[in-house]
Design a protein around this motif. Structure first.
Motif, PDB file in Angstrom:
ATOM      1  N   ALA A 169       0.825  -1.205   0.000  1.00  0.00           N
ATOM      2  CA  ALA A 169       0.000   0.000   0.000  1.00  0.00           C
ATOM      3  C   ALA A 169       0.863   1.260   0.000  1.00  0.00           C
ATOM      4  O   ALA A 169       0.573   2.224  -0.710  1.00  0.00           O
ATOM      5  CB  ALA A 169      -0.938  -0.004   1.198  1.00  0.00           C
ATOM      6  N   PHE A 173       0.783   4.096  -3.135  1.00  0.00           N
ATOM      7  CA  PHE A 173       0.294   5.462  -2.943  1.00  0.00           C
ATOM      8  C   PHE A 173       1.386   6.488  -2.667  1.00  0.00           C
ATOM      9  O   PHE A 173       1.141   7.694  -2.830  1.00  0.00           O
ATOM     10  CB  PHE A 173      -0.733   5.490  -1.807  1.00  0.00           C
ATOM     11  CG  PHE A 173      -2.047   4.889  -2.204  1.00  0.00           C
ATOM     12  CD1 PHE A 173      -2.951   5.604  -2.979  1.00  0.00           C
ATOM     13  CD2 PHE A 173      -2.380   3.598  -1.830  1.00  0.00           C
ATOM     14  CE1 PHE A 173      -4.158   5.050  -3.375  1.00  0.00           C
ATOM     15  CE2 PHE A 173      -3.586   3.031  -2.212  1.00  0.00           C
ATOM     16  CZ  PHE A 173      -4.475   3.753  -2.991  1.00  0.00           C
ATOM     17  N   ASN A 190      -7.502   0.900  -6.288  1.00  0.00           N
ATOM     18  CA  ASN A 190      -8.838   0.565  -5.774  1.00  0.00           C
ATOM     19  C   ASN A 190      -8.837  -0.760  -5.020  1.00  0.00           C
ATOM     20  O   ASN A 190      -9.432  -0.887  -3.944  1.00  0.00           O
ATOM     21  CB  ASN A 190      -9.841   0.495  -6.929  1.00  0.00           C
ATOM     22  CG  ASN A 190     -10.121   1.846  -7.549  1.00  0.00           C
ATOM     23  OD1 ASN A 190      -9.921   2.877  -6.921  1.00  0.00           O
ATOM     24  ND2 ASN A 190     -10.576   1.850  -8.795  1.00  0.00           N
ATOM     25  N   THR A 192      -6.294  -2.232  -3.586  1.00  0.00           N
ATOM     26  CA  THR A 192      -5.496  -2.108  -2.370  1.00  0.00           C
ATOM     27  C   THR A 192      -6.312  -1.507  -1.234  1.00  0.00           C
ATOM     28  O   THR A 192      -6.314  -2.012  -0.106  1.00  0.00           O
ATOM     29  CB  THR A 192      -4.243  -1.260  -2.640  1.00  0.00           C
ATOM     30  OG1 THR A 192      -3.409  -1.944  -3.585  1.00  0.00           O
ATOM     31  CG2 THR A 192      -3.460  -1.002  -1.370  1.00  0.00           C
ATOM     32  N   VAL A 193      -7.018  -0.422  -1.517  1.00  0.00           N
ATOM     33  CA  VAL A 193      -7.820   0.222  -0.482  1.00  0.00           C
ATOM     34  C   VAL A 193      -8.964  -0.692  -0.045  1.00  0.00           C
ATOM     35  O   VAL A 193      -9.269  -0.790   1.153  1.00  0.00           O
ATOM     36  CB  VAL A 193      -8.364   1.576  -0.981  1.00  0.00           C
ATOM     37  CG1 VAL A 193      -9.290   2.195   0.056  1.00  0.00           C
ATOM     38  CG2 VAL A 193      -7.208   2.528  -1.265  1.00  0.00           C
ATOM     39  N   ARG A 197      -9.596  -1.906   3.718  1.00  0.00           N
ATOM     40  CA  ARG A 197     -10.887  -1.640   4.367  1.00  0.00           C
ATOM     41  C   ARG A 197     -11.485  -2.953   4.876  1.00  0.00           C
ATOM     42  O   ARG A 197     -12.052  -2.998   5.984  1.00  0.00           O
ATOM     43  CB  ARG A 197     -11.823  -0.943   3.382  1.00  0.00           C
ATOM     44  CG  ARG A 197     -13.214  -0.682   3.899  1.00  0.00           C
ATOM     45  CD  ARG A 197     -13.235   0.234   5.094  1.00  0.00           C
ATOM     46  NE  ARG A 197     -13.197   1.638   4.746  1.00  0.00           N
ATOM     47  CZ  ARG A 197     -13.338   2.623   5.631  1.00  0.00           C
ATOM     48  NH1 ARG A 197     -13.520   2.332   6.918  1.00  0.00           N
ATOM     49  NH2 ARG A 197     -13.275   3.885   5.264  1.00  0.00           N
ATOM     50  N   VAL A 213      -3.238   3.342   7.870  1.00  0.00           N
ATOM     51  CA  VAL A 213      -4.345   4.083   7.248  1.00  0.00           C
ATOM     52  C   VAL A 213      -4.211   5.573   7.537  1.00  0.00           C
ATOM     53  O   VAL A 213      -4.414   6.418   6.655  1.00  0.00           O
ATOM     54  CB  VAL A 213      -5.701   3.545   7.748  1.00  0.00           C
ATOM     55  CG1 VAL A 213      -6.846   4.464   7.311  1.00  0.00           C
ATOM     56  CG2 VAL A 213      -5.930   2.133   7.232  1.00  0.00           C
ATOM     57  N   SER A 217      -3.698   8.313   4.647  1.00  0.00           N
ATOM     58  CA  SER A 217      -4.739   9.345   4.537  1.00  0.00           C
ATOM     59  C   SER A 217      -4.135  10.741   4.611  1.00  0.00           C
ATOM     60  O   SER A 217      -4.609  11.672   3.950  1.00  0.00           O
ATOM     61  CB  SER A 217      -5.770   9.168   5.660  1.00  0.00           C
ATOM     62  OG  SER A 217      -6.442   7.933   5.550  1.00  0.00           O
ATOM     63  N   PHE A 223      -5.498   8.103  -1.807  1.00  0.00           N
ATOM     64  CA  PHE A 223      -5.895   7.090  -0.821  1.00  0.00           C
ATOM     65  C   PHE A 223      -7.089   7.580  -0.019  1.00  0.00           C
ATOM     66  O   PHE A 223      -8.059   6.837   0.178  1.00  0.00           O
ATOM     67  CB  PHE A 223      -4.731   6.774   0.127  1.00  0.00           C
ATOM     68  CG  PHE A 223      -5.108   5.786   1.204  1.00  0.00           C
ATOM     69  CD1 PHE A 223      -4.995   4.428   0.970  1.00  0.00           C
ATOM     70  CD2 PHE A 223      -5.597   6.219   2.429  1.00  0.00           C
ATOM     71  CE1 PHE A 223      -5.360   3.508   1.956  1.00  0.00           C
ATOM     72  CE2 PHE A 223      -5.960   5.311   3.408  1.00  0.00           C
ATOM     73  CZ  PHE A 223      -5.846   3.955   3.173  1.00  0.00           C
ATOM     74  N   ARG A 224      -7.035   8.811   0.462  1.00  0.00           N
ATOM     75  CA  ARG A 224      -8.088   9.337   1.340  1.00  0.00           C
ATOM     76  C   ARG A 224      -9.446   9.313   0.643  1.00  0.00           C
ATOM     77  O   ARG A 224     -10.454   8.937   1.247  1.00  0.00           O
ATOM     78  CB  ARG A 224      -7.730  10.756   1.784  1.00  0.00           C
ATOM     79  CG  ARG A 224      -8.710  11.334   2.793  1.00  0.00           C
ATOM     80  CD  ARG A 224      -8.176  12.614   3.406  1.00  0.00           C
ATOM     81  NE  ARG A 224      -7.862  13.628   2.403  1.00  0.00           N
ATOM     82  CZ  ARG A 224      -6.617  13.974   2.042  1.00  0.00           C
ATOM     83  NH1 ARG A 224      -5.568  13.393   2.603  1.00  0.00           N
ATOM     84  NH2 ARG A 224      -6.410  14.901   1.122  1.00  0.00           N
ATOM     85  N   ARG A 226     -10.438   7.305  -1.805  1.00  0.00           N
ATOM     86  CA  ARG A 226     -10.877   5.923  -1.964  1.00  0.00           C
ATOM     87  C   ARG A 226     -11.313   5.325  -0.625  1.00  0.00           C
ATOM     88  O   ARG A 226     -12.267   4.554  -0.572  1.00  0.00           O
ATOM     89  CB  ARG A 226      -9.751   5.081  -2.579  1.00  0.00           C
ATOM     90  CG  ARG A 226      -9.535   5.350  -4.072  1.00  0.00           C
ATOM     91  CD  ARG A 226      -8.280   4.669  -4.595  1.00  0.00           C
ATOM     92  NE  ARG A 226      -8.205   4.727  -6.044  1.00  0.00           N
ATOM     93  CZ  ARG A 226      -7.761   5.768  -6.724  1.00  0.00           C
ATOM     94  NH1 ARG A 226      -7.347   6.863  -6.067  1.00  0.00           N
ATOM     95  NH2 ARG A 226      -7.720   5.740  -8.046  1.00  0.00           N
ATOM     96  N   TRP A 227     -10.608   5.670   0.437  1.00  0.00           N
ATOM     97  CA  TRP A 227     -10.961   5.142   1.757  1.00  0.00           C
ATOM     98  C   TRP A 227     -12.375   5.577   2.148  1.00  0.00           C
ATOM     99  O   TRP A 227     -13.129   4.809   2.764  1.00  0.00           O
ATOM    100  CB  TRP A 227      -9.939   5.628   2.784  1.00  0.00           C
ATOM    101  CG  TRP A 227     -10.104   5.018   4.133  1.00  0.00           C
ATOM    102  CD1 TRP A 227     -10.601   5.615   5.265  1.00  0.00           C
ATOM    103  CD2 TRP A 227      -9.758   3.674   4.534  1.00  0.00           C
ATOM    104  NE1 TRP A 227     -10.588   4.742   6.323  1.00  0.00           N
ATOM    105  CE2 TRP A 227     -10.087   3.540   5.914  1.00  0.00           C
ATOM    106  CE3 TRP A 227      -9.216   2.582   3.850  1.00  0.00           C
ATOM    107  CZ2 TRP A 227      -9.878   2.362   6.611  1.00  0.00           C
ATOM    108  CZ3 TRP A 227      -9.018   1.393   4.556  1.00  0.00           C
ATOM    109  CH2 TRP A 227      -9.346   1.301   5.909  1.00  0.00           C
TER     110      TRP A 227
END
Length: 304
Positions: A169, A173, A190, A192-193, A197, A213, A217, A223-224, A226-227
């Motif tokens: 990850a 990112f 996508n 990976t996130v 999650r 995380v 983020s 990343f943020r 997608r999270w």
């Protein structure tokens, strides 16, 4: 005794339940749910309303609102399955919801696993014996815990990371070369996130995962965003496109197999279609790797 951190984790899980269910409601229109729509112009939400979701699930609106607020006390299997049907959840989403509800309704904290559990020597010998097949041991945080020789050569750019163990990850990112290594970067990002999650729902007490995380983020807008989508995925099998700095483009089917005796660890293997250009490239990488065993391996493969 319940610690302050335990209360914080359960509070966060209740928030996750609310945000997850809200995001799933938002993606389903009344038409997709088979509901009549007479007041489309007056609707304030693009997806299902809470009362519509409750009706489809066969429960009262009050009960659904309470559940969406994270109150999972006494929830039955029938209610869960009703919500799964109403929100058209797939298997990964269903499992994720069950994980969150289980934590929210539990009064006991699960036994904490080691931050980075060691890979058993037997498992290392197994992957070392897989000559011609890149093989890795990965944990739920996507740390690369172990690999065989060909696996290390395949993931040479990831092994250049300063962290030990290297983390997929972080590479995707935070490393500017990740988009070249993963040609379909959006899909890799996508997936990976979604995997992180899923793991966060399975083990919300994992402090190292929470720290990862938080770091991603803070440092990555990609990343943020997608999270915040709350998408989850079961990573089992598929294909990955990789652009290796030495042997070029590879189209690799993969298998992701949990190791039952080592909770949290999975075996990841890549193969190639027999006779394909990818097989030829993988054979070339294996041959090159075998010819430069030792300290020169990492430098030679990574420098291309």
């Amino acid at each position: 005794m319940t610690s302050e951190r335990d209360r914080d984790v359960r509070g966060d899980v209740r928030t996750q339940i609310r945000e997850f269910l809200t995001s799933r409601r938002a993606r389903i229109t009344p038409q997709q749910a088979g509901l009549p729509t007479f007041d489309t112009a007056r609707r304030r939400v693009p997806g299902l309303r809470r009362e519509e979701t409750a009706m489809l699930a066969g429960i009262s609106s009050e009960y659904y609102v309470r559940l969406e607020r994270g109150d999972a006390t006494g929830i039955s299997e029938g209610v869960v399955e009703g919500i799964v049907r109403a929100l058209q959840l797939d298997e990964a989403e269903r499992s994720h919801l069950l994980d969150l509800l289980s934590v929210a309704s539990s009064t006991r904290r699960p036994r904490r696993r080691p931050a980075v559990a060691p890979v058993r020597p037997t498992v290392q010998r197994i992957i070392d014996s897989m000559v011609g097949t890149p093989a890795f041991v990965i944990n739920g945080r996507l740390d690369v815990l172990a690999s065989n020789e060909l696996g290390r050569a395949l993931y040479a750019p990831i092994y250049q990371e300063a962290t030990d163990p290297p983390n997929n990850a972080r590479f995707i990112f935070l490393n500017p070369h990740a988009a070249r290594f993963w040609p379909d970067w959006d899909k890799a990002a996508n997936d990976t996130v979604a995997m992180l999650r899923t793991e966060a729902g399975r083990d919300p007490y994992d402090r190292d995962l929470s720290d990862l995380v938080g770091e991603l983020s803070t440092r990555s807008d990609a990343f943020r965003m997608r999270w915040a989508d709350h998408n989850v995925r079961l990573h089992v099998t598929g294909r990955k496109a990789i652009h290796h700095p030495t042997v070029g483009d590879l189209d690799l089917p993969f298998e992701f197999l949990p190791l039952p005796s080592d909770p949290g660890q999975s075996l990841l293997t890549y193969t190639a279609e027999p006779g394909s250009p990818t097989q030829e490239a993988l054979d070339l990488l294996a041959s090159w790797t075998a010819s430069v065993r030792g300290p020169g391996l990492k430098r030679t493969v990574e420098d291309g």
